[in-house]
Write a protein that holds these residues in place. Sequence first.
Motif, short mmCIF file in Angstrom:
data_model
loop_
_atom_site.label_atom_id
_atom_site.label_comp_id
_atom_site.label_asym_id
_atom_site.label_seq_id
_atom_site.Cartn_x
_atom_site.Cartn_y
_atom_site.Cartn_z
N VAL A 9 1.07 -1.24 -0.09
CA VAL A 9 0.10 0.06 -0.09
C VAL A 9 0.93 1.16 0.03
CG1 VAL A 9 -1.74 1.29 1.38
CG2 VAL A 9 -1.85 -1.25 1.17
N ASP A 19 -13.49 5.70 -2.23
CA ASP A 19 -12.66 5.01 -1.16
C ASP A 19 -11.40 5.09 -1.30
OD1 ASP A 19 -14.10 2.27 0.75
OD2 ASP A 19 -14.27 4.52 1.02
N ASN A 20 -10.48 5.32 -2.05
CA ASN A 20 -9.05 5.26 -2.11
C ASN A 20 -8.47 6.87 -2.12
OD1 ASN A 20 -9.73 6.12 -4.73
ND2 ASN A 20 -8.11 4.99 -5.60
N THR A 21 -9.46 7.80 -1.42
CA THR A 21 -8.75 9.24 -1.59
C THR A 21 -9.27 9.72 -0.17
OG1 THR A 21 -10.61 9.92 -2.79
CG2 THR A 21 -8.63 9.62 -4.14
N VAL A 67 -3.89 9.93 -2.03
CA VAL A 67 -4.48 8.88 -2.86
C VAL A 67 -3.93 7.59 -2.45
CG1 VAL A 67 -4.70 8.06 -5.32
CG2 VAL A 67 -5.08 10.29 -4.91
N PHE A 68 -4.51 6.51 -2.26
CA PHE A 68 -4.03 5.22 -1.80
C PHE A 68 -3.87 4.29 -3.10
CE2 PHE A 68 -6.05 7.14 1.50
CZ PHE A 68 -7.09 6.47 2.05
N SER A 69 -2.81 3.48 -3.08
CA SER A 69 -2.68 2.54 -4.20
C SER A 69 -2.51 1.57 -3.46
CB SER A 69 -1.54 2.72 -5.29
OG SER A 69 -0.40 2.71 -4.50
N ARG A 83 -13.42 12.25 2.78
CA ARG A 83 -13.22 10.94 2.04
C ARG A 83 -13.73 10.84 0.69
NH1 ARG A 83 -13.56 5.07 5.11
NH2 ARG A 83 -12.59 3.79 3.32
N SER A 127 -4.44 -2.37 -1.92
CA SER A 127 -5.60 -2.89 -1.23
C SER A 127 -5.51 -2.54 0.51
CB SER A 127 -6.10 -4.30 -1.37
OG SER A 127 -6.24 -4.71 -2.88
#
Length: 114
Positions: A1, A74-76, A22-24, A70, A26
């Motif tokens: 991650v 769901d990934n930011t 931003v998440f990369s 958020r 899972s």
Amino acid sequence: VQLQASGGGLVQAGGSLRLSCVFSGSVFSIKSMNWYRQAPGKQRDLVATITGFGGKIYADSVKGRFTISRGSGDNTMYLQMNSLKPEDTAVYYCNVVTVVSQYWGQGTLVTVSS
């Protein structure tokens, strides 16, 4: 991650900036999503939190001026910063805490001139 923070820059006092993270990869079982900041020569302090239940918590110094949110995907996550003050100058870090680990972004510099 991996977490990638962006949006920092130089702004005059009273101005606004919006930070993004931003998440990369899972990320499961999130307990909280957080923004921290660290001013030169000072410790890293918690600025804002979104809990796993969606509750929002702010440091007293930023209440009423900063808003954590958020992204719908769901990934930011974001930090909207208004009415910026010179004392808000710091490197801002995003952080995600899960039930098994925590992850940090690389930091983005916010400089507020008087």
